[in-house]
Every structure is written in structure tokens, then in C-alpha cells.
Scaffold this active site. Sequence first.
Site: not given
Ligand code: GRF
Length: 206
Positions: A107, A109
Site C-alpha cells: 500500500n 500512504h
Molecule cells: C494517494 O494519495 C495514495 O497515497 C492514497 O490514495 C491516493 C490515491 O490517489 N492511498 P490516486 O487514485 O492514485 O490518484
Amino acid sequence: MNFAVLASGNGTNLQAIIKAIKAKQIKASLKVVLSDKSGAFALERARKAGVPCVVNLAPEQYLTREAFDQAMLDVLKKEEIDFVVLAGYMRILSPLFIEAYRHKILNIHPSLLPAFKGSHAIKDAFQFGVKVTGVTVHFVDEQVDHGVIIAQSAVEIGPNDTFDMLVEKVHEAEHKLYPYAINLFIRGKIKAPVVKAVPPVTGQHR
Ligand code: GRF
């Protein structure tokens, strides 16, 4: 190796991953993109990139979280998926799913974990006034925004940075770090973590 991306939203991280596959920075096959949201732009991106299996599953059609996750696992099993990449996937995975892919779910974050867990990490960091924040790629375990850290990248918050500027910087850092971390994982550079218990301190100490 075959992998799946789970996404609920815009899918900019998915796009960065697709780009890295094309550039051969990630040497694995993206076989499945799965979303729990019918309108997720990530699905569009996946179709456009020619991902062979693009699936939208509706959580409201399942009685329990486990039943929904089992439906995802059925897709992943059918497509012979070796590991799973969460890219803006907004549902908490059940222990059933986590156990099926233990140390094989990554994941990303948008903070330097363990600081600023939760779904407003960039805003929380900005409002707190930290001078450095960043992004973290980690293995997923049963706790939210927890699990062994694979890679991190720092983002400085300048005195004149607005919140929007910070959001942009963080996303830019994500799009670099995620392909890098996925590549490390594929190359077996991250061993399944062995967490050793810290022995209790005995005797006199302060
Ligand atoms: C990202 O900021 C990621 O860190 C978080 O959700 C967001 C997803 O953005 N878990 P995207 O859909 O990849 O543009």
C-alpha cells in the site's frame, strides 16, 4: 509474476505503475485492475492501457465484508495473481484477504508513517505545521496504515507552500516511490519481515 491493482478513485498511482511497466522499470504483468467503485477513473485508465482483466465489484451486493473480499479473491485466483498493489483503495481489507496474500499486499500512504495515519494525511500534516512530510510504501497487515515499511520518501514543506502545492508535491513523490518499491519487492529485495519481540529492560534504568 502477475499482479493486481486495487483502486477506488482517480488512479494516478495506477497510471505511474502502467508507465513504469512500459519503461520496463517494473518487470511483472499487471493482469487485473479491480475497483469497488463503478465510477472510478482508475477503471478507465486500466481499459485504455489494455489491462486484460478490469473488474468492478459492487460492495452493496454482498452481505459481508468477507463475502466481498472472497469475490475479489476468486478473481485474483482465477487470474493467478501473485501479489496485490493497493493504489487509493478505500476499503479496509478483511483478515481473510490479508491472510490469503500475507506479505504480498503493498500500500502507499501519503505521509511518513507512523505519523499522520488516516484518510486526510496530507491535510493533517499541513495543518499540524510539520516542515517535512512524505510518502510511505508498506506491507498491509490487519491494522490500518500499519505493517512493515518497504520504502519512504520525504517531502519538504516550504514556508510559502500552499496546501495545493503540497498535495502536488506529495503525489509527485508517490508516483516515483511506488514503482521503485514495487520493483524492490519483485526482485526479492524485501524479505518477509520477521518481527522480533524486544526483550524487556531489566535492572536499573531511567
Ligand atoms: C494517494 O494519495 C495514495 O497515497 C492514497 O490514495 C491516493 C490515491 O490517489 N492511498 P490516486 O487514485 O492514485 O490518484
